[in-house]
Enzyme design. Sequence first.
Site, PDB file in Angstrom:
ATOM      1  N   GLY A  46       0.888  -1.129   0.036  1.00  0.00           N
ATOM      2  CA  GLY A  46       0.151   0.120  -0.229  1.00  0.00           C
ATOM      3  C   GLY A  46       0.950   1.371   0.106  1.00  0.00           C
ATOM      4  CD  GLN A  51       3.283   5.792   2.568  1.00  0.00           C
ATOM      5  OE1 GLN A  51       2.121   5.176   2.077  1.00  0.00           O
ATOM      6  NE2 GLN A  51       4.426   4.929   3.060  1.00  0.00           N
ATOM      7  CB  CYS A  89       5.248   2.131   7.478  1.00  0.00           C
ATOM      8  SG  CYS A  89       4.583   3.541   6.404  1.00  0.00           S
ATOM      9  CG  LEU A  90       6.666   0.909   1.250  1.00  0.00           C
ATOM     10  CD1 LEU A  90       5.959   1.439  -0.110  1.00  0.00           C
ATOM     11  CD2 LEU A  90       7.700  -0.090   0.954  1.00  0.00           C
ATOM     12  CG  HIS A 131      -0.647   1.256   7.457  1.00  0.00           C
ATOM     13  ND1 HIS A 131       0.517   0.658   8.369  1.00  0.00           N
ATOM     14  CD2 HIS A 131       0.087   2.190   6.466  1.00  0.00           C
ATOM     15  CE1 HIS A 131       1.561   1.235   7.841  1.00  0.00           C
ATOM     16  NE2 HIS A 131       1.396   1.911   6.754  1.00  0.00           N
ATOM     17  CD  GLU A 132      -0.989   2.340   2.823  1.00  0.00           C
ATOM     18  OE1 GLU A 132      -0.637   3.516   2.703  1.00  0.00           O
ATOM     19  OE2 GLU A 132      -0.308   1.417   3.032  1.00  0.00           O
ATOM     20  CG  HIS A 135       0.085   6.859   5.497  1.00  0.00           C
ATOM     21  ND1 HIS A 135       1.225   7.267   5.948  1.00  0.00           N
ATOM     22  CD2 HIS A 135       0.259   5.470   5.329  1.00  0.00           C
ATOM     23  CE1 HIS A 135       2.157   6.334   6.202  1.00  0.00           C
ATOM     24  NE2 HIS A 135       1.761   5.263   5.583  1.00  0.00           N
TER      25      HIS A 135
HETATM   26 ZN    ZN Z   1       2.697   3.480   5.649  1.00  0.00          ZN
END
Ligand code: ZN
Length: 153
Positions: A46, A51, A89-90, A131-132, A135
């Site tokens: 995701g 991000q 998380c990236l 989670h997304e 953000h």
């Molecule tokens: Zn994330």
Amino acid sequence: MAKLQIRKVGDEALRKVCRPVDAITPRVLTLLDDMVETMRTANGVGLAAPQVGILRRIVVIEVEPGEVIELINPKIIAYSGEQDGQEGCLSVPGRWGMVKRPMHVTVRALNRKGEEFEITGHELLARCFCHELDHLDGGLYIDKAYAMDEDDE
Ligand code: ZN
């Protein structure tokens, strides 16, 4: 398509509340394509627009390979149950933590044609939605995680 640079924890873009998309312009479509490529290159499931430094309410998810879910202006409209699981998380490389999330989550969003749709996810997909979408309001899973773990390097 172009690979975008992923912002890392400490970058202020990750802590902003993102604005809704008010028109699905060619720029938005290009961003969706670039986000998918960036997510795949980074082996993520995701990615949210902040991000990559874009403060708009846009998310891409690919929990099942080949099944990309694009969400524009997504909102959680229903959730139920509970699950505990590990998240990464990236934007927080090399770290993992346990987060409690709902087991079932229904999201309402626009697709790339501007059509409203609803989608329900269970288990990993439900976790991914939460989670997304966090953000988009400046939230990171590390705010909610317990039992953080780090990769040994
Ligand atoms: Zn994330």
